[in-house]
Scaffold this motif. Structure first.
Motif, PDB file in Angstrom:
ATOM      1  N   SER A  80      16.025  -4.918  -3.770  1.00 43.13           N
ATOM      2  CA  SER A  80      16.831  -6.231  -3.681  1.00 43.13           C
ATOM      3  C   SER A  80      16.262  -6.937  -2.598  1.00 43.13           C
ATOM      4  O   SER A  80      15.762  -6.164  -1.493  1.00 43.13           O
ATOM      5  N   SER A  81      16.396  -8.194  -2.653  1.00 40.44           N
ATOM      6  CA  SER A  81      16.028  -9.010  -1.454  1.00 40.44           C
ATOM      7  C   SER A  81      14.479  -8.901  -1.085  1.00 40.44           C
ATOM      8  O   SER A  81      13.337  -9.021  -2.060  1.00 40.44           O
ATOM      9  N   ALA A  82      13.955  -8.070  -0.020  1.00 31.73           N
ATOM     10  CA  ALA A  82      12.694  -8.205   0.489  1.00 31.73           C
ATOM     11  C   ALA A  82      12.194  -6.996  -0.598  1.00 31.73           C
ATOM     12  O   ALA A  82      10.962  -7.042  -0.809  1.00 31.73           O
ATOM     13  N   GLY A  83      13.103  -6.139  -1.048  1.00 32.70           N
ATOM     14  CA  GLY A  83      12.647  -5.104  -1.844  1.00 32.70           C
ATOM     15  C   GLY A  83      12.539  -5.747  -3.220  1.00 32.70           C
ATOM     16  O   GLY A  83      11.563  -5.010  -4.019  1.00 32.70           O
ATOM     17  N   GLY A  84      13.199  -6.691  -3.638  1.00 29.38           N
ATOM     18  CA  GLY A  84      13.098  -7.320  -4.755  1.00 29.38           C
ATOM     19  C   GLY A  84      11.789  -8.116  -4.862  1.00 29.38           C
ATOM     20  O   GLY A  84      10.661  -7.987  -5.847  1.00 29.38           O
ATOM     21  N   HIS A  85      11.121  -8.745  -3.635  1.00 33.00           N
ATOM     22  CA  HIS A  85       9.933  -9.353  -3.753  1.00 33.00           C
ATOM     23  C   HIS A  85       8.997  -8.200  -3.744  1.00 33.00           C
ATOM     24  O   HIS A  85       7.754  -8.175  -4.486  1.00 33.00           O
ATOM     25  N   LEU A  86       9.148  -6.995  -3.267  1.00 38.88           N
ATOM     26  CA  LEU A  86       8.003  -5.918  -3.079  1.00 38.88           C
ATOM     27  C   LEU A  86       7.989  -5.510  -4.734  1.00 38.88           C
ATOM     28  O   LEU A  86       6.910  -4.950  -5.387  1.00 38.88           O
ATOM     29  N   VAL A  87       8.958  -5.124  -5.412  1.00 35.22           N
ATOM     30  CA  VAL A  87       8.957  -4.416  -6.762  1.00 35.22           C
ATOM     31  C   VAL A  87       8.240  -5.365  -7.819  1.00 35.22           C
ATOM     32  O   VAL A  87       7.812  -4.978  -8.761  1.00 35.22           O
ATOM     33  N   ALA A  88       8.561  -6.591  -7.713  1.00 33.40           N
ATOM     34  CA  ALA A  88       8.019  -7.881  -8.405  1.00 33.40           C
ATOM     35  C   ALA A  88       6.597  -7.686  -8.206  1.00 33.40           C
ATOM     36  O   ALA A  88       5.630  -7.734  -9.165  1.00 33.40           O
ATOM     37  N   LEU A  89       6.143  -7.726  -6.927  1.00 39.26           N
ATOM     38  CA  LEU A  89       4.687  -7.656  -6.668  1.00 39.26           C
ATOM     39  C   LEU A  89       3.846  -6.294  -7.099  1.00 39.26           C
ATOM     40  O   LEU A  89       2.749  -6.457  -7.679  1.00 39.26           O
ATOM     41  N   MET A  90       4.698  -5.230  -6.920  1.00 38.40           N
ATOM     42  CA  MET A  90       4.213  -3.748  -7.629  1.00 38.40           C
ATOM     43  C   MET A  90       3.970  -4.247  -9.170  1.00 38.40           C
ATOM     44  O   MET A  90       3.014  -3.772  -9.483  1.00 38.40           O
ATOM     45  N   GLY A  91       4.955  -4.783  -9.716  1.00 39.70           N
ATOM     46  CA  GLY A  91       4.821  -5.019 -11.181  1.00 39.70           C
ATOM     47  C   GLY A  91       3.856  -5.739 -11.849  1.00 39.70           C
ATOM     48  O   GLY A  91       3.060  -5.295 -12.911  1.00 39.70           O
ATOM     49  N   VAL A  92       3.230  -6.729 -10.950  1.00 36.74           N
ATOM     50  CA  VAL A  92       2.234  -7.872 -11.710  1.00 36.74           C
ATOM     51  C   VAL A  92       1.017  -7.532 -10.662  1.00 36.74           C
ATOM     52  O   VAL A  92       0.095  -8.451 -11.118  1.00 36.74           O
ATOM     53  N   GLN A  95      -6.134   9.650  -7.686  1.00 39.90           N
ATOM     54  CA  GLN A  95      -6.377   9.590  -9.067  1.00 39.90           C
ATOM     55  C   GLN A  95      -5.258   9.080  -9.916  1.00 39.90           C
ATOM     56  O   GLN A  95      -5.652   8.989 -11.148  1.00 39.90           O
ATOM     57  N   GLU A  96      -4.084   9.265  -9.505  1.00 42.97           N
ATOM     58  CA  GLU A  96      -2.814   8.818 -10.243  1.00 42.97           C
ATOM     59  C   GLU A  96      -2.851   7.323 -10.252  1.00 42.97           C
ATOM     60  O   GLU A  96      -3.319   6.417  -9.544  1.00 42.97           O
ATOM     61  N   SER A  97      -2.169   6.866 -11.613  1.00 46.31           N
ATOM     62  CA  SER A  97      -1.868   5.294 -11.609  1.00 46.31           C
ATOM     63  C   SER A  97      -0.758   4.858 -10.760  1.00 46.31           C
ATOM     64  O   SER A  97       0.252   5.632 -10.649  1.00 46.31           O
ATOM     65  N   SER A  98      -0.908   3.672 -10.280  1.00 44.18           N
ATOM     66  CA  SER A  98       0.322   3.101  -9.522  1.00 44.18           C
ATOM     67  C   SER A  98       1.337   2.215 -10.312  1.00 44.18           C
ATOM     68  O   SER A  98       2.032   1.453  -9.815  1.00 44.18           O
ATOM     69  N   SER A  99       0.817   1.995 -11.570  1.00 46.29           N
ATOM     70  CA  SER A  99       1.413   1.180 -12.526  1.00 46.29           C
ATOM     71  C   SER A  99       2.951   1.321 -12.834  1.00 46.29           C
ATOM     72  O   SER A  99       3.429   2.625 -12.813  1.00 46.29           O
ATOM     73  N   VAL A 100       3.925   0.312 -12.971  1.00 52.92           N
ATOM     74  CA  VAL A 100       5.316   0.593 -13.236  1.00 52.92           C
ATOM     75  C   VAL A 100       5.366   0.139 -14.785  1.00 52.92           C
ATOM     76  O   VAL A 100       4.545  -0.951 -15.104  1.00 52.92           O
ATOM     77  N   HIS A 102       0.837  -1.216   0.193  1.00 54.41           N
ATOM     78  CA  HIS A 102       0.015  -0.085   0.232  1.00 54.41           C
ATOM     79  C   HIS A 102       0.822   1.213  -0.191  1.00 54.41           C
ATOM     80  O   HIS A 102       0.720   2.136  -0.745  1.00 54.41           O
ATOM     81  N   ASP A 103       2.070   1.233   0.784  1.00 52.63           N
ATOM     82  CA  ASP A 103       2.777   2.612   1.014  1.00 52.63           C
ATOM     83  C   ASP A 103       3.348   2.718  -0.581  1.00 52.63           C
ATOM     84  O   ASP A 103       3.582   3.753  -1.008  1.00 52.63           O
ATOM     85  N   ILE A 104       4.192   1.534  -0.785  1.00 50.69           N
ATOM     86  CA  ILE A 104       4.779   1.774  -2.016  1.00 50.69           C
ATOM     87  C   ILE A 104       4.061   2.284  -3.319  1.00 50.69           C
ATOM     88  O   ILE A 104       4.194   2.993  -4.217  1.00 50.69           O
TER      89      ILE A 104
END
Length: 318
Positions: free
Chosen positions: A156-168, A184-189, A128-130
């Motif tokens: 990286s590491s836990a951050g790698g998990h979070l960025v992968a989850l963000m992307g999908v 109103q903005e998109s959170s897509s990457v 939610h934060d990211i």
């Protein structure tokens, strides 16, 4: 805010001075300059200085501000935006641990984002934060002068998990959240770089070494509230492999084949999920690599990451 001087490559050299000092050498100089230009790289992205703005609030939770640091290269054009998410087993780490200065020096803007850690809040608070940070950054592009139409996210590491989850999980109702003022903005990457992150909480413990279990079990219990098998619905929600579909953005995975904490099979699983949908995925194995280290950010991998990001964040890319 502060400025960090960076040494940039200069095109003026002793050949230009020779031209001024001795006009008789101009034909020789012209030939030599042409040879140098033809043999040089097509373009240099090096910048001369970097502005760093610390502790920008992007949202707040119960009157507690969530902050990010912004690194801005001083360029004539609006730089493309990257977002860095730190590791630390979801329970530690800091936005000050930002290893992408080489990319800033090559003309990328980078936002390093803090998020609520697991001793403070259970999953899905972190995502939610990211997502709120991405929405803030997109909504603040004109204010800070970067280009946020396409955003690359790295961690990286836990951050790698979070960025992968963000992307999908673009437009995922449960994971989107409603933090911040830019709902109103998109959170897509549009591009993901996952450095050795976990991807499937339902298999990671079976794949782990005894050392890995000693690290991963308490970390997952803190993040999820219990072991994954006892929180299966939440564990699946938190696992990128279960969210991959045909609409997901390009992915670069970098993982060491001797990782004692996050088994490389975790990255093989995400790679396979992408290939199932014939998506754009690159899997870089660091042979002999453990869980992090300078070899993950050496010249070879930095060049790979830069090329991947320029390809997928350019205005010409789909």
């Amino acid at each position: 805010m502060c400025c960090i001087p960076v040494i940039a490559a200069r095109s003026e050299s002793r050949f230009a001075r020779a031209w001024k000092e001795n006009p008789m050498k101009k034909h020789f100089s012209l030939s030599l300059v042409l040879v140098l230009l033809l043999s040089a790289p097509v373009r240099s992205f090096a910048v001369e200085s970097i502005q760093r703005i610390n502790d920008i609030p992007y949202a707040s939770v119960e009157n507690h501000p969530l902050l990010l640091d912004l690194y801005l290269p001083q360029t004539d054009k609006k730089p493309p935006l990257l977002v860095w998410i730190h590791g630390g087993a979801w329970r530690a780490g800091s936005k000050s641990q930002m290893p992408l200065m080489s990319l800033v020096q090559q003309g990328f803007a980078v936002a390093s984002v803090e998020y609520r850690l697991s001793p403070v809040a259970k999953f899905p608070a972190q995502i939610h934060d990211i997502k709120a940070a991405i929405r803030f950054l997109r909504g603040s592009a004109d204010k800070y002068g970067y280009d946020a139409k396409k955003i690359g996210i790295l961690g990286s590491s836990a951050g790698g998990h979070l960025v992968a989850l963000m992307g999908v999980t673009s437009n995922h109702e449960t994971l989107e959240g409603n933090l911040g003022e830019f709902t109103q903005e998109s959170s897509s990457v549009q591009a993901i770089v996952d450095y050795y992150g976990p991807t499937n909480f339902m298999t990671i413990l079976q794949q782990s070494t005894p050392h890995g279990l000693s690290v991963r079990v308490p970390a997952l219990e803190l993040l999820l509230g219990d072991r994954p098998e006892k929180k299966e619905e939440l564990a699946r929600l938190a696992s990128p492999v279960f969210h991959v579909d045909a609409n997901d953005p390009p992915l670069l995975i970098i993982h060491g084949d001797q990782d004692p904490q996050v088994p490389i099979n975790q990255s093989h699983e995400l790679d396979a999920a992408y290939k199932k949908y014939k998506l754009d995925v690159t899997f870089e194995v660091v042979h002999g690599g453990a869980h992090g280290g300078k070899e993950f950010f050496d010249d070879k991998r930095n060049a790979l990451v830069e090329s991947f990001l320029r390809k997928h964040l350019s205005s010409e890319s789909p």
